[in-house]
Design a protein around this motif. Structure first.
Motif, PDB file in Angstrom:
ATOM      1  N   SER A  48       0.818  -1.200   0.000  1.00 56.22           N
ATOM      2  CA  SER A  48       0.000   0.000   0.000  1.00 56.22           C
ATOM      3  C   SER A  48       0.854   1.252   0.000  1.00 56.22           C
ATOM      4  N   GLU A 337      -0.361 -12.053   0.644  1.00 54.55           N
ATOM      5  CA  GLU A 337      -1.027 -12.966  -0.289  1.00 54.55           C
ATOM      6  C   GLU A 337      -1.210 -14.351   0.310  1.00 54.55           C
ATOM      7  N   LYS A 340      -4.122 -14.352   2.722  1.00 51.83           N
ATOM      8  CA  LYS A 340      -5.405 -14.316   2.013  1.00 51.83           C
ATOM      9  C   LYS A 340      -5.890 -15.710   1.627  1.00 51.83           C
ATOM     10  N   GLU A 345     -13.456 -13.707   2.211  1.00 52.61           N
ATOM     11  CA  GLU A 345     -13.501 -12.432   1.499  1.00 52.61           C
ATOM     12  C   GLU A 345     -13.975 -11.325   2.433  1.00 52.61           C
ATOM     13  N   GLY A 346     -13.235 -10.231   2.458  1.00 56.87           N
ATOM     14  CA  GLY A 346     -13.592  -9.090   3.286  1.00 56.87           C
ATOM     15  C   GLY A 346     -12.931  -9.061   4.648  1.00 56.87           C
ATOM     16  N   THR A 348      -9.962  -8.727   7.346  1.00 52.62           N
ATOM     17  CA  THR A 348      -8.776  -7.876   7.366  1.00 52.62           C
ATOM     18  C   THR A 348      -7.511  -8.712   7.532  1.00 52.62           C
ATOM     19  N   ILE A 363      -5.905  -3.726   4.631  1.00 54.83           N
ATOM     20  CA  ILE A 363      -5.741  -4.663   3.515  1.00 54.83           C
ATOM     21  C   ILE A 363      -6.607  -5.862   3.820  1.00 54.83           C
ATOM     22  N   VAL A 364      -7.497  -6.205   2.897  1.00 52.38           N
ATOM     23  CA  VAL A 364      -8.478  -7.266   3.154  1.00 52.38           C
ATOM     24  C   VAL A 364      -8.351  -8.380   2.130  1.00 52.38           C
ATOM     25  N   ALA A 365      -8.829  -9.557   2.516  1.00 52.00           N
ATOM     26  CA  ALA A 365      -8.881 -10.697   1.600  1.00 52.00           C
ATOM     27  C   ALA A 365      -9.953 -10.440   0.549  1.00 52.00           C
ATOM     28  N   ASP A 366      -9.707 -10.906  -0.676  1.00 46.24           N
ATOM     29  CA  ASP A 366     -10.631 -10.610  -1.772  1.00 46.24           C
ATOM     30  C   ASP A 366     -11.203 -11.848  -2.445  1.00 46.24           C
ATOM     31  N   LYS A 367     -10.960 -13.034  -1.851  1.00 46.05           N
ATOM     32  CA  LYS A 367     -11.485 -14.268  -2.422  1.00 46.05           C
ATOM     33  C   LYS A 367     -11.912 -15.215  -1.309  1.00 46.05           C
TER      34      LYS A 367
END
Length: 473
Positions: A48, A337, A340, A345-346, A348, A363-367
């Motif tokens: 970030s 990564e 994650k 998903e979503g 933190t 920074i959040v997980a996206d899957k």
């Protein structure tokens, strides 16, 4: 000014044998005027803050760089830009007094005091007043003044780098073809990407690419106006796959198109095996992650972990052990990564906090998670940096319990600012905060258990944690 954004003994009580300790910055190039300004990183590993995060203990060795490009007589009239490349580093660009002031401004604009209460705008302004008028007869004297000025912060991670030290820091191959790129503005202010260095006997060097060549395209994609970050992202890919690049030799040509096979010598730091526990009734997928390898391509560790988890699942693993003992860190993005892979998903992964309120980010997980099985994370006092991010993310989201010793406590973010004479200043600009809002730095993370518990106890603890978390939402 370029900015490179950065960073013992195992317990003998575990049934799984302890590992041997493994070995474990983002730079701003000077631009006129002297006022420090952030520019995209030369590396292709951004967070970030576009930061690369170093381990607190172990430096990386430099790689060999070829620098034997000599233009022919037919190219002499086109050397103005090459001369600019050399002159931009020359000490004459800045006086000794201006160099010290530039280093002072870097800290004034970017430094984050991490709780030692050694810095304030007022005290730092006084520091400037104290050094104004100091007799600086040589560049080495200016460097000494900068070192002493930074030492008053009492921050072991904020430090001065000599030109040779900074040069070594920027020479790692993140491309896969053995080149290091640099953004060079032309007389019109447009940015060109030049080959700053080459790894001897690397794919690009063997194909005839030389220092000073301009990169024009990657796999047919025109890179005009793109940053080195964007170009390196295009260059990266799996080992032994091919990439086509077009380069212009010198400033006047010729233009050459070459196909290169990516070569990444870094070995995967991931080891895995299937174990039987509870009298053979439980199949445990054991994954040992030795380090987050800063010389590997950006997704090497993640892909290796992903492969290991899938194979262990196929072998019948119903629970997992992730061993992060003696993992001193490396690339923080790899840690994010990997975390994650276990999170919904979503959820933190980590918070980043800086001096300015706009630098506080999540920074959040996206899957969806790759596995939902119970996980034990093994940690010890050498679990640091990116490893602590993984451990805290899984623990605070009720995905894993921690077993072992309290972790190291390295949760700071550094940037490396290159000054006008080619030297640099590493400055702490931010820190990491766990999903449960624990400041990692200086505190570390406490384990849930010192010794391995029974798996039914692990499952019960995680289930209780998840229920409590659900009730809070």
């Amino acid at each position: 000014m370029r900015v490179f954004l950065l960073y013992n003994s195992p317990s003998s009580s575990f049934s799984i044998p302890p590992p041997t300790p493994p070995p474990t910055t983002t730079t701003h190039r000077p631009q006129k005027p002297l006022k420090p300004s952030f520019i995209r990183s030369l590396t292709a590993t951004a967070l970030s803050f576009n930061l690369l995060f170093f381990s607190p203990l172990s430096p990386l060795p430099p790689l060999s760089i070829a620098s034997d490009f000599s233009p022919s007589s037919s190219q002499l009239e086109c050397r103005e830009e090459d001369q600019f490349i050399e002159e931009e580093r020359a000490p004459e660009l800045v006086t000794n007094e201006e160099l010290v002031k530039e280093a002072w401004e870097v800290v004034n604009d970017s430094y984050l005091d991490t709780g030692r209460n050694q810095w304030s705008p007022e005290s730092w302004l006084q520091k400037k007043e104290d050094i104004i008028g100091t007799y600086l007869p040589s560049r080495s004297k200016a460097h000494d003044v900068i070192r002493k000025m930074l030492s008053t912060l009492h921050d072991p991670y904020t430090r001065f780098l000599s030109p040779s030290e900074l040069s070594k820091m920027g020479r790692y191959d993140m491309s896969g073809i053995g080149v290091n790129l640099r953004e060079i503005p032309d007389e019109n202010g447009e940015v060109k990407l030049k080959v700053l260095g080459l790894i001897l006997d690397g794919p690009a060097y063997v194909a005839g690419v030389r220092q000073g060549d301009e990169l024009l395209s990657v796999n047919g994609v025109d890179i005009k106006g793109k940053s080195s970050f964007e170009a390196l992202t295009l260059l990266q890919g799996p080992t032994d796959t091919s990439v086509n690049i077009t380069v212009k030799h010198g400033n006047c040509g010729p233009i050459k198109s070459v196909d290169l096979k990516r070569q990444l010598n870094a070995k995967t730091p991931v080891f895995y095996r299937l174990e039987k526990m509870d009298n053979g009734n439980t199949s445990v997928g054991y994954i040992r992650l030795k380090e987050f390898n800063a010389l590997a391509r950006k997704d090497l560790v993640t892909v290796s972990i992903l492969t290991a988890m899938k194979r262990l699942q196929g072998m019948g693993a119903s629970v997992f052990v992730l061993d992060l003992r003696d993992n001193l860190g490396g690339l923080v993005q790899e840690g994010i990564e990997i975390a994650k892979l276990f999170l919904n998903e979503g959820e933190t992964v980590i918070y980043t906090a800086g001096r300015e309120t706009q630098n506080v980010k999540s920074i959040v997980a996206d899957k969806v998670p790759l596995i939902t099985s119970p996980v034990i994370v093994l940690v010890n006092k050498n679990t640091a940096s990116a490893s602590e991010i993984v451990a805290s993310a899984l623990h605070d989201n009720c995905r894993a319990i921690l077993v072992g010793e309290k972790t190291y406590g390295k949760g700071l973010i550094q940037s490396v600012f290159e000054l006008h004479d080619g030297s640099g200043v590493v400055v702490t600009v931010g820190k990491y905060v766990t999903p449960n809002h624990l400041d990692i730095n200086g505190n570390g993370i406490d384990p849930d258990y010192k010794k391995l518990p029974a798996w039914n106890e692990v499952a019960e603890r995680l289930s209780k944690c998840q229920k409590q978390q659900f009730q809070k939402t």
